[in-house]
Design a protein around this motif. Structure first.
Motif, PDB file in Angstrom:
ATOM      1  N   GLU A  52       9.696  -3.632  13.982  1.00 22.21           N
ATOM      2  CA  GLU A  52      10.399  -4.553  13.080  1.00 22.21           C
ATOM      3  C   GLU A  52      10.567  -3.883  11.714  1.00 22.21           C
ATOM      4  OE1 GLU A  52      11.668  -7.499  13.870  1.00 22.21           O
ATOM      5  OE2 GLU A  52      10.970  -7.297  15.954  1.00 22.21           O
ATOM      6  N   PHE A  53      11.733  -3.306  11.476  1.00 23.40           N
ATOM      7  CA  PHE A  53      11.987  -2.613  10.213  1.00 23.40           C
ATOM      8  C   PHE A  53      12.342  -3.604   9.116  1.00 23.40           C
ATOM      9  CE2 PHE A  53      12.396   0.997  13.024  1.00 23.40           C
ATOM     10  CZ  PHE A  53      11.941   2.059  12.260  1.00 23.40           C
ATOM     11  N   GLU A  54      11.974  -3.238   7.881  1.00 27.16           N
ATOM     12  CA  GLU A  54      12.296  -4.021   6.698  1.00 27.16           C
ATOM     13  C   GLU A  54      12.788  -3.093   5.602  1.00 27.16           C
ATOM     14  OE1 GLU A  54       9.037  -7.595   7.199  1.00 27.16           O
ATOM     15  OE2 GLU A  54       8.367  -5.525   7.025  1.00 27.16           O
ATOM     16  N   ASP A  72      -1.410   7.970 -10.832  1.00 32.54           N
ATOM     17  CA  ASP A  72      -0.392   8.664 -10.057  1.00 32.54           C
ATOM     18  C   ASP A  72       0.014   7.728  -8.924  1.00 32.54           C
ATOM     19  OD1 ASP A  72      -0.556  10.924 -11.611  1.00 32.54           O
ATOM     20  OD2 ASP A  72      -1.916  11.976 -10.267  1.00 32.54           O
ATOM     21  N   VAL A  73       1.302   7.518  -8.772  1.00 30.32           N
ATOM     22  CA  VAL A  73       1.790   6.575  -7.769  1.00 30.32           C
ATOM     23  C   VAL A  73       2.908   7.228  -6.967  1.00 30.32           C
ATOM     24  CG1 VAL A  73       2.773   4.286  -7.353  1.00 30.32           C
ATOM     25  CG2 VAL A  73       1.246   4.655  -9.311  1.00 30.32           C
ATOM     26  N   ASP A  74       2.821   7.106  -5.660  1.00 29.34           N
ATOM     27  CA  ASP A  74       3.897   7.518  -4.755  1.00 29.34           C
ATOM     28  C   ASP A  74       4.409   6.279  -4.043  1.00 29.34           C
ATOM     29  OD1 ASP A  74       3.811  10.512  -4.966  1.00 29.34           O
ATOM     30  OD2 ASP A  74       1.760  10.158  -4.281  1.00 29.34           O
ATOM     31  N   ALA A  75       5.696   6.249  -3.742  1.00 25.29           N
ATOM     32  CA  ALA A  75       6.261   5.066  -3.087  1.00 25.29           C
ATOM     33  C   ALA A  75       7.483   5.458  -2.277  1.00 25.29           C
ATOM     34  CB  ALA A  75       6.642   4.003  -4.118  1.00 25.29           C
ATOM     35  N   VAL A  76       7.763   4.648  -1.287  1.00 28.33           N
ATOM     36  CA  VAL A  76       9.018   4.749  -0.554  1.00 28.33           C
ATOM     37  C   VAL A  76      10.153   4.431  -1.532  1.00 28.33           C
ATOM     38  CG1 VAL A  76      10.371   3.690   1.312  1.00 28.33           C
ATOM     39  CG2 VAL A  76       7.917   4.121   1.624  1.00 28.33           C
ATOM     40  N   ARG A  77      11.301   5.046  -1.345  1.00 28.99           N
ATOM     41  CA  ARG A  77      12.443   4.762  -2.209  1.00 28.99           C
ATOM     42  C   ARG A  77      13.068   3.419  -1.839  1.00 28.99           C
ATOM     43  NH1 ARG A  77      14.295   8.240  -5.881  1.00 28.99           N
ATOM     44  NH2 ARG A  77      13.440  10.354  -5.841  1.00 28.99           N
ATOM     45  N   GLU A  78      13.587   2.718  -2.858  1.00 27.28           N
ATOM     46  CA  GLU A  78      14.248   1.450  -2.594  1.00 27.28           C
ATOM     47  C   GLU A  78      15.435   1.663  -1.659  1.00 27.28           C
ATOM     48  OE1 GLU A  78      13.589  -1.638  -6.114  1.00 27.28           O
ATOM     49  OE2 GLU A  78      14.895   0.020  -6.697  1.00 27.28           O
ATOM     50  N   GLY A  79      15.598   0.716  -0.743  1.00 26.63           N
ATOM     51  CA  GLY A  79      16.656   0.812   0.250  1.00 26.63           C
ATOM     52  C   GLY A  79      16.206   1.477   1.536  1.00 26.63           C
ATOM     53  N   PHE A  82      11.362   0.644   6.498  1.00 29.94           N
ATOM     54  CA  PHE A  82      10.013   1.058   6.866  1.00 29.94           C
ATOM     55  C   PHE A  82       9.499   0.156   7.982  1.00 29.94           C
ATOM     56  CE2 PHE A  82       9.471  -2.277   3.793  1.00 29.94           C
ATOM     57  CZ  PHE A  82       8.363  -2.989   4.226  1.00 29.94           C
ATOM     58  N   ASP A  83       8.529   0.648   8.703  1.00 28.20           N
ATOM     59  CA  ASP A  83       7.961  -0.076   9.837  1.00 28.20           C
ATOM     60  C   ASP A  83       6.498   0.303   9.961  1.00 28.20           C
ATOM     61  OD1 ASP A  83       7.414  -1.355  12.215  1.00 28.20           O
ATOM     62  OD2 ASP A  83       8.409   0.140  13.467  1.00 28.20           O
ATOM     63  N   GLY A  84       5.665  -0.325   9.187  1.00 29.41           N
ATOM     64  CA  GLY A  84       4.241  -0.033   9.220  1.00 29.41           C
ATOM     65  C   GLY A  84       3.859   1.100   8.286  1.00 29.41           C
ATOM     66  N   GLY A  85       2.554   1.193   8.017  1.00 29.59           N
ATOM     67  CA  GLY A  85       2.044   2.219   7.133  1.00 29.59           C
ATOM     68  C   GLY A  85       2.291   1.874   5.679  1.00 29.59           C
ATOM     69  N   PRO A  86       1.813   2.721   4.773  1.00 28.24           N
ATOM     70  CA  PRO A  86       1.948   2.416   3.346  1.00 28.24           C
ATOM     71  C   PRO A  86       3.376   2.572   2.841  1.00 28.24           C
ATOM     72  CG  PRO A  86       0.943   4.568   3.652  1.00 28.24           C
ATOM     73  CD  PRO A  86       1.033   3.954   5.014  1.00 28.24           C
ATOM     74  N   VAL A  87       3.743   1.670   1.919  1.00 26.46           N
ATOM     75  CA  VAL A  87       4.998   1.816   1.179  1.00 26.46           C
ATOM     76  C   VAL A  87       4.717   2.303  -0.231  1.00 26.46           C
ATOM     77  CG1 VAL A  87       6.211   0.066   2.511  1.00 26.46           C
ATOM     78  CG2 VAL A  87       4.977  -0.605   0.441  1.00 26.46           C
ATOM     79  N   MET A  88       3.442   2.243  -0.644  1.00 27.88           N
ATOM     80  CA  MET A  88       3.054   2.709  -1.966  1.00 27.88           C
ATOM     81  C   MET A  88       1.602   3.190  -1.912  1.00 27.88           C
ATOM     82  SD  MET A  88       3.185   0.692  -5.652  1.00 27.88           S
ATOM     83  CE  MET A  88       4.985   0.791  -5.712  1.00 27.88           C
ATOM     84  N   THR A 327      11.228  10.149  11.638  1.00 30.20           N
ATOM     85  CA  THR A 327      11.386  11.200  12.634  1.00 30.20           C
ATOM     86  C   THR A 327      12.854  11.344  13.019  1.00 30.20           C
ATOM     87  OG1 THR A 327      10.902   9.616  14.397  1.00 30.20           O
ATOM     88  CG2 THR A 327       9.046  10.885  13.514  1.00 30.20           C
ATOM     89  N   PRO A 328      13.240  12.481  13.576  1.00 27.69           N
ATOM     90  CA  PRO A 328      14.652  12.707  13.888  1.00 27.69           C
ATOM     91  C   PRO A 328      15.264  11.656  14.803  1.00 27.69           C
ATOM     92  CG  PRO A 328      13.446  14.778  13.975  1.00 27.69           C
ATOM     93  CD  PRO A 328      12.416  13.698  13.804  1.00 27.69           C
ATOM     94  N   ASP A 329      14.445  11.018  15.633  1.00 31.26           N
ATOM     95  CA  ASP A 329      14.973   9.995  16.530  1.00 31.26           C
ATOM     96  C   ASP A 329      15.033   8.618  15.893  1.00 31.26           C
ATOM     97  OD1 ASP A 329      12.313   9.385  16.397  1.00 31.26           O
ATOM     98  OD2 ASP A 329      11.952   9.376  18.566  1.00 31.26           O
ATOM     99  N   GLY A 330      14.769   8.544  14.576  1.00 35.98           N
ATOM    100  CA  GLY A 330      14.816   7.275  13.870  1.00 35.98           C
ATOM    101  C   GLY A 330      13.516   6.517  13.888  1.00 35.98           C
ATOM    102  N   GLY A 331      12.451   7.137  14.352  1.00 37.96           N
ATOM    103  CA  GLY A 331      11.163   6.473  14.402  1.00 37.96           C
ATOM    104  C   GLY A 331      10.458   6.479  13.062  1.00 37.96           C
ATOM    105  N   HIS A 332       9.397   5.702  12.983  1.00 34.38           N
ATOM    106  CA  HIS A 332       8.573   5.603  11.776  1.00 34.38           C
ATOM    107  C   HIS A 332       7.168   6.015  12.181  1.00 34.38           C
ATOM    108  CE1 HIS A 332       8.150   4.127   7.639  1.00 34.38           C
ATOM    109  NE2 HIS A 332       6.974   3.630   7.978  1.00 34.38           N
ATOM    110  N   HIS A 333       6.708   7.139  11.640  1.00 29.52           N
ATOM    111  CA  HIS A 333       5.445   7.738  12.059  1.00 29.52           C
ATOM    112  C   HIS A 333       4.424   7.639  10.929  1.00 29.52           C
ATOM    113  CE1 HIS A 333       2.882  10.495  14.369  1.00 29.52           C
ATOM    114  NE2 HIS A 333       2.626  11.115  13.230  1.00 29.52           N
TER     115      HIS A 333
END
Length: 386
Positions: A52-54, A72-79, A82-88, A327-333
């Motif tokens: 379930e992607f969001e 120090d903060v790392d985060a996924v870019r807006e837009g 993601f599907d599981g795991g940390p976003v920040m 991942t190249p197949d569109g997965g979220h690892h």
């Protein structure tokens, strides 16, 4: 006390007072004990991919909240989807951000839900104009968040004037039923012509065509009353709507038969992705409201996963700092940060703050493009329901 809105102001949010009370108790206790460990904390919704992607949103406000703190903060870019795991991921002394957790999660949870719903609507009618009409359904203090998140999800425009001023976008809109009602039954032409004469020429001429009379009748009368009419808008109340698709087709046929092929048909009123898919071949554009504005927030949580260099976690959570990859197949690892990356995997956590300074630009259009591209890669919004 009257005269004030029930709104928590930005000063209180920045100061960490928009917090759950137990964080105040935590600060008091740690300071009493002389403890302030260096930690790594992660913000996650699900620990593992669920399919379930969001759409991630809210990073701009989150960065504003954390700026100036020695972190120090790392985060996924807006837009990004993601599907599981940390976003920040946040690294620093715990007391630097302890009291900010409540506001931080709010800044991420609600916008992400809204952006995800907006992308659902966008992909349901990918070739149509889709506008955000939903800010009236939420507390006005968060109107700008709603509209910005809707744009990140790919909608074409917004309706809230003050929100547009905050996010640097001009609001769009033409007329409500109230305008027609003010002119009285039988005087719809007077209302449409007055609008045409009064508003700036840059505003599209869109006539509401369902106030007193049949939609087909009012649409045709509007097209004949206003030169260079851009569109008619059909916003029929659901209890009187019947077969909405058939109504729109009848309006379209009648306009064409009368030589008004250039007049578009815009639909609004309680529409969501299912309705957009059903109507997208007969209507030229849509206004979407509650499906986007009333979207459920994503249930993010913040968890410490490392203390003074040692991987830790509470029971039921995953210890150690982690990385997420497309991942190249569109997965979220999801993997530990020091594990080997999947072949061809693209790391999604990128620098947001370094030593308390924001090191990223925030562009809504780029975020919207990112969401559309990522949706294609991961199969988000596929009509099969997968």
């Amino acid at each position: 006390m009257t005269g004030q809105f029930d709104v928590v102001g930005p000063e209180a949010i920045r100061a960490g007072r928009a917090t759950d009370a137990y964080f105040d108790r935590t600060v008091e206790t740690l300071e009493h004990a002389g403890k302030n460990p260096r930690v790594v904390a992660e913000v996650t919704a699900d620990q593992f991919p669920t399919g379930e992607f969001e759409v991630f949103a809210g990073a701009k406000d989150a960065a504003t909240l954390l700026a100036g703190h020695d972190l120090d903060v790392d985060a996924v870019r807006e837009g990004r989807l993601f599907d599981g795991g940390p976003v920040m991921r946040i690294e620093g002394d715990y007391l630097e951000f302890c009291r900010l957790e409540t506001a931080l999660l709010g800044f991420l949870s609600h916008p992400t839900g809204v952006a995800t719903a907006a992308l659902e609507a966008r992909l349901a009618a990918p070739e149509s104009t889709v506008m955000s009409f939903g800010s009236r359904h939420v507390h006005p203090s968060i109107g700008a968040m709603i509209e910005r998140s809707a744009l990140i999800g790919g909608l074409d425009g917004i309706s809230n004037v003050a929100a547009g001023e905050v996010i640097g976008r001009e609001a769009s809109g033409t007329m409500p039923h109230a305008l027609l009602l003010c002119f009285g039954r039988g005087n719809q032409e007077d209302a449409w012509r007055a609008f045409d004469e009064a508003v700036d020429e840059s505003v599209p001429r869109v006539a509401l065509a369902d106030t007193y009379s049949d939609e087909v009748d009012e649409a045709l009368r509007a097209a004949e009353a206003v030169d260079d009419l851009d569109s008619v808008r059909i916003d029929t109340t659901s209890s009187r709507r019947g077969d909405f698709r058939h109504i729109i087709r009848e309006v379209r046929f009648t306009l064409d038969a009368a030589g008004h092929e250039d007049v578009g048909v815009f639909a609004s009123g309680g529409l969501g992705p299912e309705e957009l898919r059903h109507l997208r071949d007969v209507a030229d554009g849509f206004g979407v409201g509650s499906h986007v504005s009333n979207a459920d927030p994503v249930d993010f949580a913040l968890d410490i996963v490392e203390i003074d260099g040692e991987a830790v976690s509470k029971r039921g959570k995953l210890p150690g700092r982690k990385e997420v990859y497309r991942t190249p197949d569109g997965g979220h690892h999801v993997a530990l940060a020091d594990a080997e990356a999947p072949e061809g995997g693209e790391a999604l956590l990128e620098p947001l703050l370094r030593d308390g300074e924001v090191v990223r630009e925030f562009d809504v259009d780029e975020a919207a493009d990112r969401a559309r591209e990522d949706a294609d890669r991961v199969g988000f919004g596929a009509e099969s329901g997968e």
